[in-house]
Design an enzyme around this catalytic site. Structure first.
Site, PDB file in Angstrom:
ATOM      1  N   GLU A 178       0.812  -1.286   0.186  1.00  0.00           N
ATOM      2  CA  GLU A 178       0.062   0.209  -0.291  1.00  0.00           C
ATOM      3  C   GLU A 178       0.640   0.673  -0.317  1.00  0.00           C
ATOM      4  O   GLU A 178       0.612   2.805  -0.624  1.00  0.00           O
ATOM      5  CB  GLU A 178      -1.223   0.209   1.113  1.00  0.00           C
ATOM      6  CG  GLU A 178      -1.814  -0.846   1.287  1.00  0.00           C
ATOM      7  CD  GLU A 178      -2.148  -1.397   0.243  1.00  0.00           C
ATOM      8  OE1 GLU A 178      -2.436  -0.558  -0.442  1.00  0.00           O
ATOM      9  OE2 GLU A 178      -2.999  -2.912  -0.518  1.00  0.00           O
ATOM     10  N   HIS A 213       1.829   2.253  -3.332  1.00  0.00           N
ATOM     11  CA  HIS A 213       0.198   2.938  -3.848  1.00  0.00           C
ATOM     12  C   HIS A 213       0.206   4.472  -3.133  1.00  0.00           C
ATOM     13  O   HIS A 213      -0.078   4.990  -4.405  1.00  0.00           O
ATOM     14  CB  HIS A 213      -1.244   2.545  -3.320  1.00  0.00           C
ATOM     15  CG  HIS A 213      -1.527   0.810  -4.266  1.00  0.00           C
ATOM     16  ND1 HIS A 213      -1.750   0.801  -5.911  1.00  0.00           N
ATOM     17  CD2 HIS A 213      -1.290  -0.011  -3.970  1.00  0.00           C
ATOM     18  CE1 HIS A 213      -1.593  -0.270  -6.110  1.00  0.00           C
ATOM     19  NE2 HIS A 213      -1.807  -0.600  -4.546  1.00  0.00           N
ATOM     20  N   GLU A 262      -0.695  -0.964  -9.357  1.00  0.00           N
ATOM     21  CA  GLU A 262       0.144  -1.862  -9.586  1.00  0.00           C
ATOM     22  C   GLU A 262       1.874  -2.322  -9.301  1.00  0.00           C
ATOM     23  O   GLU A 262       1.554  -3.023  -8.959  1.00  0.00           O
ATOM     24  CB  GLU A 262      -1.014  -2.548 -10.158  1.00  0.00           C
ATOM     25  CG  GLU A 262      -1.110  -4.291  -9.359  1.00  0.00           C
ATOM     26  CD  GLU A 262      -1.653  -3.979  -7.773  1.00  0.00           C
ATOM     27  OE1 GLU A 262      -2.521  -2.460  -7.114  1.00  0.00           O
ATOM     28  OE2 GLU A 262      -1.438  -4.881  -6.620  1.00  0.00           O
TER      29      GLU A 262
END
Lengths: 505, 505
Positions: free
Chosen positions: B268, B271, B297
């Site tokens: 995460e 991201h 991704e």
């Protein structure tokens, strides 16, 4: 044409529901900003607030809203009670916003924002002269607004009405006068009696985690529903109702003084119980919130001062507190503890004040605001007026503006008429307690056994459930059988502090 | 009339900014719902979501929007690049939404919501027949939508384009084919080689608090800016960018398997680095987010798999991990540790899969979706088709629908064309790593010393800053000098797993 009215009523309620949705989104944004939103995102977030607020403002003053008001006011008898009360709220808001020329309001908003900045600097420099020109302009603007809005009896009434609808100068003069005449001599008597409670044990290190665990236990005891809320940390604690199923409490921890978090949480918990128990029928309308600042404060002060500073409450909870604390109360008796948390010591700063002198801080601000809006006091004279009143009522005199007239943020945001609510809330709380005793004669027993639900239920029946569908004095009269009165708070203070300080008759 | 155009451009950008504000409010609501919003407030909160989303939908399909598109498209040469790209996005959205008859879209939304409910029940009962009629309808609807939207080359392209603009069946067939032809024999070879890493030490108790402290250290090392973000706990972890100054990471803790939180946070965090480093110039436009699911991704998988499963990364961090753990690694060598976190073991469930076979899970779903939308596979045959493909590619066969065709939520929400992004992201990540090595030949040394900033900066220069102002393949081509390619991922997998499993040539 009742069908047409029914259709308009439906459209109106949908319109209002949409406004409430914007409002709920804004409230979530505020909660987030005050509980850990990353600082670098704030500038952009304020754009979001701007967009949503201005949408809300537009809706409240739109032609569509004017149409609803005109159409529905004609056939009020066809409307449900909730619609009628909602209409009343919307109309009040519409007129308040529409009567000020847009350009003036814009100037005022800019002034507010500048004044808050300057106030912060002025307070840091302890220099009232820096703030003076801004405060003067804020007063002038508000006088102009009163001119647009109109007033009854006293100009200041119009400002009071924004926070405590129905409560006027005439009413407040009477109760504040009574209260002052009881508290001022009581403060003197305490100063002279020589008895001082032992308080050393209050200030030992008490870990934040343990304070939190204890606070959660107390919230639970009060009847706070964790399925409809949560407890977070913040700098300036508050409670916020997003909707009755989501009412959040925040608190602040001082590891050297557990009272900040514990009594703070109880205070905000009182506000939260109010918002959690508003009738679901009011959802989606502007009635789905506390009816006034004063009634809201009555709930927080009832729990914080009247309930949680009662000896019976600690008969049940003192041992529990000891379990979470790190030994600081081990050699302390319940009586010593009770006296310590009820210590009365006049202070210059309102938010640090004890529960006895708190009302005096408010009365001073009320008298000054009333004087300002009736042209009896000028802004330039405020520091002297302020200091004289502190000396007269509390027996202490500020040495500079920072610990005097510059201490509160309220005026810098143009909030005049707000302060009285704090003391009104305290009076309401004492009145409610007095009425509650008639229905719950075993009140003390309930505290002693930690069975606080009947108390919460009583408050829900008499206060919480109605949200804004009843006016403050309507609620007080129906719950207590009398209007606003200083007697019960005066009696409560005399009784409690005579006991704590063992004053002779 | 360039002045008129300039004025319209300004109005358009204001309009779009307002849409972004609604979007940011909605994103905050989603974050809140998934990180502890009280359950009893959810029903009312969904009203708020409804109001804000429908406002956003209305704005994206309004006559005002149609007017902007018509006027500005005529004079594109007068517009700034940002306005041009923003206009392109708005036009795409406008056409997508306008081409579906309102009534059909409404039916579809209801079907989606019912299908998700039924899917949950069907999965619990492991009974595909329960879900079948809903899935059939979802496919029929999407085929109709493709009819409205039109397609180029292959019907499935229209769906792919919604998640990975510019990437077509033709392109994916080639790279997925290459990948499959490398991974399938590699998986077999590993199964046959007999070497198994020691993994017992992975599963010892590791306290949540300590896992969190370690995760925060790693996020910091990666270059995550805590002034522009925060780490919270959730059930299904995600990262969310409210704006580049407020990008939040969430994670989930398993006290018996630290990898869930640590690698999850790194994923995460990848991201989040993307969203934190988008150029501020794109603020307030729809370009201020990741350009596609696949590129997003690529950032998370680069950090999670390529960087954080590299031996050099743990040369720097293994001792640190030991400090936070409770002795579980004390008798483990770095090589044993490295092998354990790179274990490859085919599994039936995609989200539990290892990093080698992950792409095979995706390829199976891609082949099935492509077959469905080209009328080569029927919904009724899915369980058999699914199981056969698992047996063929991974060498294992699901025993029931729950561990087979019913495992993913995506189709129940009508998300077809989404799955390929996961494997595209992995390929992009390997391509970016390969290009990065040319500019940062001391890449391994940077990992070994914990100096990860040059890596983050390289990604910001080549990927992050552009947000949605460049298309996925444009970014990849400019950053790597070549189009989408399976070669680098294939090489990376062969090299890594040959080393971990000591495969002979």
């Amino acid at each position: 044409m009742p069908e047409l009215i029914k259709e308009t009523e439906k459209d109106f309620l949908d319109y209002v529901k949409k406004m409430q949705s914007y409002n709920e989104a804004l409230n979530l944004i505020y909660w987030d900003l005050r509980t850990g939103a990353p600082k670098n995102g704030l500038e952009q977030r304020s754009q979001v607030i701007g967009v949503l607020s201005s949408e809300l403002f537009k809706m409240s003053t739109s032609e569509e809203m004017a149409g609803f008001i005109a159409t529905l006011s004609n056939d009020e008898s066809e409307l449900s009670t909730i619609t009628k009360k909602t209409l009343e709220e919307c109309k009040k808001e519409y007129e308040k916003n529409k009567k000020i020329p847009a350009k003036e309001f814009e100037e005022y908003v800019i002034l507010q924002s500048n004044a808050e900045n300057i106030w912060e600097q002025a307070r840091a420099a302890s220099d009232f002269d820096m703030f003076k020109p801004y405060l003067e302009k804020l007063v002038v603007f508000n006088k102009k607004f009163i001119g647009y809005w109109g007033y009854e009896g006293n100009k200041y009434n119009t400002l009071l009405d924004m926070y405590e609808p129905g409560v006027t100068v005439e009413i407040i003069d009477k109760v504040f006068g009574e209260l002052r005449d009881v508290i001022v001599p009581l403060v003197k008597k305490i100063a002279e009696c020589g008895n001082r409670p032992r308080t050393d044990f209050l200030y030992h290190p008490f870990s934040k985690e343990k304070q939190k665990e204890f606070s959660l236990k107390i919230l639970d005891q009060m009847g706070y529903d964790f399925g409809s809320g949560r407890l977070d940390e913040t700098v300036h604690p508050f409670a916020i109702g997003l909707n009755p199923g989501d009412v959040r409490v925040t608190t602040r921890y001082d590891e050297n003084d557990w009272r900040m978090a514990v009594f703070g949480t109880i205070h905000e918990g009182g506000h939260a119980l109010y918002e959690q128990n508003i009738s679901k029928q009011l959802l989606g309308t502007p009635l789905c919130t506390g009816t006034s600042m004063g009634i809201h404060e009555s709930q927080s002060l009832f729990y914080e001062n009247i309930l949680a500073r009662d000896r019976a409450f600690w008969e049940n909870n003192f041992d529990l507190l000891k379990e979470y604390a790190d030994g600081q109360f081990d050699d302390v008796t319940l009586d010593e503890f009770y006296a310590a948390i009820n210590e009365a010591k006049p202070s210059l700063i309102r938010i640090e004040s004890d529960d006895l002198t708190y009302a005096l801080h408010i009365i001073i601000r009320y008298e000054i605001e009333k004087g300002l809006f009736n042209d009896e006091i000028e802004v330039k004279d405020l520091p002297a007026v302020w200091n004289d009143k502190y000396e007269e009522y509390l027996g202490i005199r500020p040495e500079n503006d920072a610990e005097g007239v510059l201490q509160d943020v309220h005026w810098s945001g143009g909030s005049f008429g707000y302060f009285p609510s704090y003391a009104l809330g305290y009076m309401y709380a004492a009145q409610l307690k007095n009425a509650m005793l008639k229905d719950l004669p075993k009140y003390e027993e309930l505290l002693r056994t930690g069975d606080l639900n009947p108390i919460r239920e009583w408050l829900t029946d008499r206060v919480h459930q109605f949200g804004k569908s009843k006016k403050p004095l309507e609620i007080i009269e129906e719950a207590t059988g009398e209007g606003l009165s200083a007697t019960h708070l005066a009696n409560y203070l005399v009784e409690k502090f005579s006991k704590v300080y063992q004053l002779s008759e």
